[in-house]
Design a protein around this motif. Structure first.
Motif, PDB file in Angstrom:
ATOM      1  N   PHE A 143       0.867  -1.185   0.000  1.00 29.56           N
ATOM      2  CA  PHE A 143       0.000   0.000   0.000  1.00 29.56           C
ATOM      3  C   PHE A 143       0.902   1.233   0.000  1.00 29.56           C
ATOM      4  O   PHE A 143       0.859   2.058   0.909  1.00 29.56           O
ATOM      5  CB  PHE A 143      -0.914  -0.056   1.223  1.00 29.56           C
ATOM      6  CG  PHE A 143      -2.176   0.779   1.098  1.00 29.56           C
ATOM      7  CD1 PHE A 143      -3.136   0.478   0.155  1.00 29.56           C
ATOM      8  CD2 PHE A 143      -2.400   1.849   1.949  1.00 29.56           C
ATOM      9  CE1 PHE A 143      -4.297   1.230   0.050  1.00 29.56           C
ATOM     10  CE2 PHE A 143      -3.555   2.611   1.871  1.00 29.56           C
ATOM     11  CZ  PHE A 143      -4.510   2.303   0.910  1.00 29.56           C
ATOM     12  N   GLY A 144       1.754   1.337  -1.039  1.00 30.85           N
ATOM     13  CA  GLY A 144       2.637   2.503  -1.183  1.00 30.85           C
ATOM     14  C   GLY A 144       2.080   3.393  -2.273  1.00 30.85           C
ATOM     15  O   GLY A 144       0.861   3.467  -2.472  1.00 30.85           O
ATOM     16  N   SER A 145       2.964   4.045  -3.008  1.00 30.80           N
ATOM     17  CA  SER A 145       2.510   4.981  -4.033  1.00 30.80           C
ATOM     18  C   SER A 145       1.624   4.284  -5.066  1.00 30.80           C
ATOM     19  O   SER A 145       0.502   4.729  -5.346  1.00 30.80           O
ATOM     20  CB  SER A 145       3.737   5.609  -4.702  1.00 30.80           C
ATOM     21  OG  SER A 145       3.338   6.368  -5.789  1.00 30.80           O
ATOM     22  N   VAL A 146       2.103   3.174  -5.623  1.00 33.11           N
ATOM     23  CA  VAL A 146       1.338   2.491  -6.672  1.00 33.11           C
ATOM     24  C   VAL A 146       0.100   1.818  -6.071  1.00 33.11           C
ATOM     25  O   VAL A 146      -1.033   2.016  -6.537  1.00 33.11           O
ATOM     26  CB  VAL A 146       2.224   1.455  -7.406  1.00 33.11           C
ATOM     27  CG1 VAL A 146       1.397   0.676  -8.430  1.00 33.11           C
ATOM     28  CG2 VAL A 146       3.408   2.135  -8.082  1.00 33.11           C
ATOM     29  N   ASN A 151       6.866  -3.673 -10.712  1.00 35.06           N
ATOM     30  CA  ASN A 151       7.607  -4.149 -11.876  1.00 35.06           C
ATOM     31  C   ASN A 151       8.063  -5.575 -11.609  1.00 35.06           C
ATOM     32  O   ASN A 151       8.679  -5.850 -10.577  1.00 35.06           O
ATOM     33  CB  ASN A 151       8.837  -3.262 -12.120  1.00 35.06           C
ATOM     34  CG  ASN A 151       8.459  -1.915 -12.695  1.00 35.06           C
ATOM     35  OD1 ASN A 151       7.518  -1.802 -13.479  1.00 35.06           O
ATOM     36  ND2 ASN A 151       9.181  -0.876 -12.298  1.00 35.06           N
ATOM     37  N   VAL A 178       5.139  -3.749   4.212  1.00 33.06           N
ATOM     38  CA  VAL A 178       6.217  -4.726   4.394  1.00 33.06           C
ATOM     39  C   VAL A 178       6.005  -5.597   5.638  1.00 33.06           C
ATOM     40  O   VAL A 178       6.435  -6.748   5.688  1.00 33.06           O
ATOM     41  CB  VAL A 178       7.595  -3.999   4.400  1.00 33.06           C
ATOM     42  CG1 VAL A 178       7.727  -3.049   5.571  1.00 33.06           C
ATOM     43  CG2 VAL A 178       8.751  -4.976   4.343  1.00 33.06           C
ATOM     44  N   ASN A 205       1.226  -0.414 -15.099  1.00 35.03           N
ATOM     45  CA  ASN A 205       1.749   0.721 -14.319  1.00 35.03           C
ATOM     46  C   ASN A 205       2.385   1.798 -15.206  1.00 35.03           C
ATOM     47  O   ASN A 205       3.091   2.682 -14.709  1.00 35.03           O
ATOM     48  CB  ASN A 205       2.694   0.246 -13.206  1.00 35.03           C
ATOM     49  CG  ASN A 205       4.003  -0.329 -13.720  1.00 35.03           C
ATOM     50  OD1 ASN A 205       4.478   0.039 -14.783  1.00 35.03           O
ATOM     51  ND2 ASN A 205       4.605  -1.228 -12.953  1.00 35.03           N
ATOM     52  N   ILE A 218       6.913  -5.329  -4.625  1.00 35.83           N
ATOM     53  CA  ILE A 218       8.272  -5.611  -5.112  1.00 35.83           C
ATOM     54  C   ILE A 218       8.203  -6.699  -6.195  1.00 35.83           C
ATOM     55  O   ILE A 218       7.130  -7.246  -6.445  1.00 35.83           O
ATOM     56  CB  ILE A 218       9.195  -6.096  -3.957  1.00 35.83           C
ATOM     57  CG1 ILE A 218       8.537  -7.253  -3.198  1.00 35.83           C
ATOM     58  CG2 ILE A 218       9.544  -4.957  -3.018  1.00 35.83           C
ATOM     59  CD1 ILE A 218       9.480  -8.004  -2.298  1.00 35.83           C
TER      60      ILE A 218
END
Ligand code: NAD
Length: 424
Positions: free
Chosen positions: A227-230, A325, A251, A350, A303
């Motif tokens: 649940f980060g930027s992307v 990615n 994480v 993305n 990741i």
């Protein structure tokens, strides 16, 4: 390598191996000159620089930096700069190849580049990071520029890093050159909507894929790893559309609510580190359990290499949309293909990030900022066009979504090489 070989199933793949494998799969479906495919297996050039840094205590330390240029047949090299202890020449080459395909599938007039410095950015003070960035910009100056190679932020770098980089380049050029990098803060030529764009495009592509399979968005459940930027932007976009986002993670672990989480109430990793796993949700899970949840859509957005030969048979999602990615290894991809689980690949899902970077570059060159509304409208239109191109290949050939995506990209790159010819 066979599915029965557990050793091979758990083997991590390098970015360059994955990129070459995907190139070869796409080439097998097209009538492309073997010489062009051979050319695309290799970068045009890789630049290695030594970056001296004066530490805050007055000592000097040397760092190694790279910039890989893969292919520029369709326009300037474009791709991120990563500050990470595991940056390597090989990784930069592999990631620069991915950027070539990503720009081509979006039909952007760019080729693929990638670079970085072998450094742990967490061990640098802000002043040290600034000095390192400025010197890196100077060392790379001969091989970058707004018409030749345009870096962007990546792991360990951010809008501020890009502002320092642009300033250092501009000082030496004798003119303010905002178009030399993208992902800058809007006050110095960055674009509105750039930060949200990769997650937003994951949301748009998921919506298009659901429509393709005739799923009712209101009935769809989604799990997002990272649940980060992307991840946060994708989750919030899908939540707004009416999908039920039942699990998200950081994480440290995942939170789960079978009735759907309020994705605006959960703060993302940047807003508040640790907030996701610390959120008061009905259930907590591990990241591994999140990947195996029985949901309609799984979005791995943290990741690379998280869906592997080890867990692909336990994944219960009906569709996977890659936010990160390279989250799916080749072995996992083959298992999903056997199991009939569609995997919508990263290089389209993305690609909103590089697409809004292209908008930023246009704004910089024209010295005219776009509104957020215009950025989002144009992003929507570019994503739909790319999706339609990929969907046409998917419908016309008996291939996976990943193959269809690479076929679109390779067709464009190969045809540009054919048309331009080989000089001399
Ligand atoms: P981020 O740092 O903002 O967020 C990453 C999230 O993943 C965080 O919530 C973090 O806690 C979580 N995470 C980290 N390690 C994890 C692990 N081992 N297991 C589970 N969760 C973990 O990063 P981001 O910018 O959102 O990037 C995520 C992925 O998307 C990366 O693969 C990145 O290369 C890719 N990507 C990013 C952009 C961009 O512009 N931000 C564009 C395209 C692709």
């Amino acid at each position: 390598m066979t599915a029965a070989d557990p050793q091979s199933e758990s083997e991590p793949e390098s970015a360059v191996e994955t990129a070459r494998h995907q190139l070869e799969r796409a080439a097998a479906h097209l009538d492309v000159d073997e010489g062009i495919v051979e050319r695309l297996r290799h970068p045009t050039s890789v630049h290695r620089v030594t970056v001296p840094l004066e530490r805050d205590d007055g000592s000097r330390e040397m760092f190694t930096g790279y910039r890989a240029h893969h292919d520029s047949v369709r326009g300037p090299y474009k791709g991120g700069l990563r500050y990470h202890p595991e940056v390597s020449e090989e990784e930069c080459v592999g990631l620069s190849m991915w950027m070539t395909w990503k720009c081509a599938v979006m039909d952007l007039p760019f080729g693929g580049g990638k670079g970085g410095i072998i450094v742990n950015p967490k061990e640098l003070s802000s002043d040290e990071k600034e000095r390192l960035t400025r010197r890196f910009a100077e060392e790379l100056r001969p091989v970058i520029g707004p018409m030749t190679d345009i870096p962007a932020p990546d792991m360990g770098t951010d809008p501020q890093t890009m502002a320092w980089f642009m300033d250092a380049y501009s000082m030496q050029q004798g003119e303010t050159t905002p178009g030399v990098v993208t992902g800058k803060p809007p006050i110095v030529g960055g674009s509105y909507g750039r930060e949200e764009a990769p997650g937003r495009s994951v949301g748009i592509i998921t919506r298009e894929a659901m429509e393709y399979y005739d799923w009712d968005v209101e009935e769809t459940t989604v799990a997002v790893q990272g649940f980060g930027s992307v991840g946060a932007n994708a989750a919030r976009y899908l939540d707004d559309l009416g999908a039920s986002v039942v699990a998200v993670s950081d994480v440290d672990g995942a939170i789960y609510d079978p009735d759907g989480l309020d994705t605006t109430d959960v703060e993302d990793h940047d807003e508040s580190p640790g907030m996701v796993s610390g959120y008061d949700a009905p259930e907590t899970l591990t990241n591994e359990e999140l990947l195996e949840l029985d949901v309609d859509v799984l979005v791995p957005a943290a990741i690379g290499n998280v869906l592997t030969g080890e867990n692909a048979r336990d994944v219960e999602a009906d569709m996977i949309v890659e936010g990160a990615n390279g989250p799916t290894t080749t072995t996992a991809e083959r298992i999903f293909e056997e199991r009939g689980i569609p995997v919508i690949p990263d290089i389209i899902a993305n690609a909103g990030g590089v697409t809004v970077s292209y908008f930023e570059w246009l704004q910089d060159i024209n010295r005219r900022a776009w509104t957020l509304e215009r950025v989002n409208d144009e992003l929507e239109s570019e994503m739909r066009t790319a999706w339609e191109d990929v969907r046409t290949e998917y419908d016309d050939r008996d291939v996976t979504w990943r193959d269809a995506t690479y076929i679109v990209a390779l067709e464009r790159i190969a045809s540009a090489h054919e048309t331009r010819g080989l000089w001399p």
